[in-house]
Design a protein around this motif. Structure first.
Motif, short mmCIF file in Angstrom:
data_model
loop_
_atom_site.label_atom_id
_atom_site.label_comp_id
_atom_site.label_asym_id
_atom_site.label_seq_id
_atom_site.Cartn_x
_atom_site.Cartn_y
_atom_site.Cartn_z
N ASN A 175 16.31 24.73 -3.08
CA ASN A 175 17.48 25.61 -3.11
C ASN A 175 17.02 27.06 -3.21
OD1 ASN A 175 20.52 25.73 -3.43
ND2 ASN A 175 19.88 26.89 -5.24
N TYR A 176 17.54 27.92 -2.35
CA TYR A 176 17.11 29.32 -2.34
C TYR A 176 18.34 30.23 -2.27
CZ TYR A 176 17.45 28.26 2.67
OH TYR A 176 17.88 27.83 3.90
N THR A 177 18.14 31.45 -2.76
CA THR A 177 19.23 32.42 -2.87
C THR A 177 18.82 33.72 -2.19
OG1 THR A 177 19.86 31.47 -5.01
CG2 THR A 177 20.73 33.65 -4.48
N VAL A 178 19.77 34.36 -1.51
CA VAL A 178 19.53 35.67 -0.89
C VAL A 178 20.69 36.59 -1.24
CG1 VAL A 178 18.16 34.70 1.00
CG2 VAL A 178 20.62 35.02 1.30
N THR A 183 20.51 25.09 0.66
CA THR A 183 19.56 24.07 0.22
C THR A 183 18.99 23.35 1.42
OG1 THR A 183 20.84 23.72 -1.81
CG2 THR A 183 19.25 22.02 -1.22
N LEU A 184 17.68 23.30 1.47
CA LEU A 184 16.99 22.52 2.48
C LEU A 184 16.51 21.25 1.80
CD1 LEU A 184 14.75 23.92 5.24
CD2 LEU A 184 14.06 21.87 4.04
N LEU A 185 16.97 20.10 2.30
CA LEU A 185 16.69 18.82 1.65
C LEU A 185 15.69 18.02 2.46
CD1 LEU A 185 17.33 16.67 -0.54
CD2 LEU A 185 19.14 15.83 0.98
N LEU A 186 14.62 17.61 1.79
CA LEU A 186 13.63 16.71 2.38
C LEU A 186 13.84 15.32 1.80
CD1 LEU A 186 10.99 16.05 3.95
CD2 LEU A 186 9.74 16.68 1.87
N ASN A 230 14.52 32.74 5.38
CA ASN A 230 14.14 31.86 4.27
C ASN A 230 14.03 30.41 4.74
OD1 ASN A 230 14.75 32.97 1.00
ND2 ASN A 230 14.74 34.33 2.74
N GLU A 231 14.99 29.99 5.56
CA GLU A 231 14.95 28.62 6.06
C GLU A 231 13.68 28.36 6.86
OE1 GLU A 231 17.31 25.68 9.18
OE2 GLU A 231 18.37 27.40 8.32
N GLN A 232 13.29 29.30 7.70
CA GLN A 232 12.09 29.12 8.51
C GLN A 232 10.84 29.07 7.63
OE1 GLN A 232 11.99 28.37 11.74
NE2 GLN A 232 14.23 28.33 11.53
N LEU A 233 10.79 29.88 6.60
CA LEU A 233 9.64 29.87 5.70
C LEU A 233 9.52 28.53 4.97
CD1 LEU A 233 9.87 33.47 4.19
CD2 LEU A 233 8.08 32.61 5.72
N VAL A 234 10.66 28.00 4.54
CA VAL A 234 10.65 26.72 3.85
C VAL A 234 10.22 25.60 4.80
CG1 VAL A 234 12.03 25.00 2.62
CG2 VAL A 234 12.38 27.43 2.15
N ARG A 235 10.73 25.62 6.02
CA ARG A 235 10.35 24.60 7.00
C ARG A 235 8.85 24.68 7.31
NH1 ARG A 235 14.28 21.88 9.79
NH2 ARG A 235 16.46 22.53 9.40
N ARG A 278 5.90 33.79 -3.36
CA ARG A 278 5.05 34.92 -2.97
C ARG A 278 5.44 35.48 -1.61
NH1 ARG A 278 1.05 31.56 -5.37
NH2 ARG A 278 0.40 30.77 -3.32
N GLN A 279 6.10 34.64 -0.80
CA GLN A 279 6.58 35.10 0.51
C GLN A 279 7.98 35.68 0.45
OE1 GLN A 279 5.56 31.15 2.43
NE2 GLN A 279 4.83 32.51 4.05
N GLY A 280 8.54 35.78 -0.75
CA GLY A 280 9.84 36.40 -0.91
C GLY A 280 11.01 35.44 -0.94
N VAL A 281 10.74 34.13 -0.97
CA VAL A 281 11.82 33.15 -1.06
C VAL A 281 12.19 32.97 -2.53
CG1 VAL A 281 12.55 30.78 -0.57
CG2 VAL A 281 11.01 31.98 1.01
N LEU A 282 13.44 33.28 -2.85
CA LEU A 282 13.90 33.16 -4.23
C LEU A 282 14.40 31.73 -4.48
CD1 LEU A 282 14.48 34.47 -6.96
CD2 LEU A 282 16.70 35.23 -6.05
N LEU A 283 13.50 30.86 -4.90
CA LEU A 283 13.87 29.48 -5.21
C LEU A 283 14.66 29.46 -6.51
CD1 LEU A 283 10.52 27.63 -4.37
CD2 LEU A 283 12.59 27.74 -2.97
N SER A 284 15.70 28.65 -6.53
CA SER A 284 16.53 28.58 -7.74
C SER A 284 16.76 27.12 -8.11
CB SER A 284 17.87 29.30 -7.52
OG SER A 284 18.47 28.86 -6.30
#
Length: 242
Positions: free
Chosen positions: A66-69, A131-134, A84-89, A154-160
């Protein structure tokens, strides 16, 4: 007929009736005694519980990231969500996960200015969560990757992460082990009945009634959620013999 004859007949009838009544009472008493003995024998039973437990490894895991922007315009918000979605993928793909097992939820967007009742406004007007669900059977891969998710920060994705978005480890192979566990629980119940019968000088007969409890699957403990404890209890009513 003379009075003596009538008297003799009456006495004889009374004696005959009394004899029949006595015979009936004796027979009836024997019958009821026998019936009572049969009822007592039929009611002799013992009710016991049997337990079966196993520890198994999870074979499926749900990992929500789960990430927030935040942004002052909806266009900037959408751009950050996409980035953010691309970074998580990319993070998941680099660790060998199948992207076909990944899904993303629609973003939940909040206008933070509309929720202000006096006081200072936040720097950015809009806030969005996605939320990106695996969902994967690569349990060991997820266990290894979870602590590495700080690379996304570190890449700027604010995981929550939160309780709502916790990683869930599942066991889906219950049907395959159910028969053996039921047999184990029934054997455990019979052992308990056998011990009771020996203590009471009886023998264990057949099963009169049996009830299977539900299967429970729980984490072994809070530190090893990928190991599950499976438990089932059966209640069995055995007849007692002897």
């Amino acid at each position: 007929m003379s009075a003596n004859v009538r008297t003799t007949a009456i006495v004889g009838s009374a004696l005959l009736l009394g004899g029949l009544l006595a015979l009936g009472l004796v027979w009836g008493g024997s019958y009821f005694k026998g019936a009572a003995e049969v009822w007592q024998q039929a009611s002799r039973s013992v009710t016991v519980r049997g337990l079966a437990e196993r520890e198994v490894a999870a074979d499926m895991v749900l990992w929500p990231l789960n990430y927030t922007v935040n942004a002052n315009s909806l266009s900037d918000l959408e751009q950050q969500l996409s980035s953010n979605e691309q970074l998580v993928r990319q993070f998941l793909e680099s660790r060998g996960f199948d992207m076909g097992n990944v899904s993303v939820t629609p973003p939940r967007i909040t206008d933070q200015f509309s929720n202000m009742y006096g006081g200072e406004r936040p720097d950015e007007r809009y806030r969005a969560e996605a939320t990106l669900l695996l969902r994967t059977d690569n349990v060991s891969g997820v266990i290894e990757a979870v602590p590495q998710a700080t690379a996304l920060v570190r890449q700027g994705v604010l995981l929550s992460p939160s309780y709502e978005y916790r990683t869930e480890f599942l066991f889906t192979g219950l049907d395959a082990i159910k028969p053996d566990m039921i047999a184990e629980a029934t054997a455990d119940a019979r052992n308990a009945a056998q011990q009771f019968a020996e203590d009471s000088g009886s023998g264990v007969g057949g099963i009169r009634q049996a009830t299977q409890g539900y299967f429970s699957i729980e984490d072994l403990d809070s530190y090893t959620p990928h190991i599950k404890r499976i438990r089932v209890v059966t209640t069995v009513d055995y007849a007692l013999e002897g």
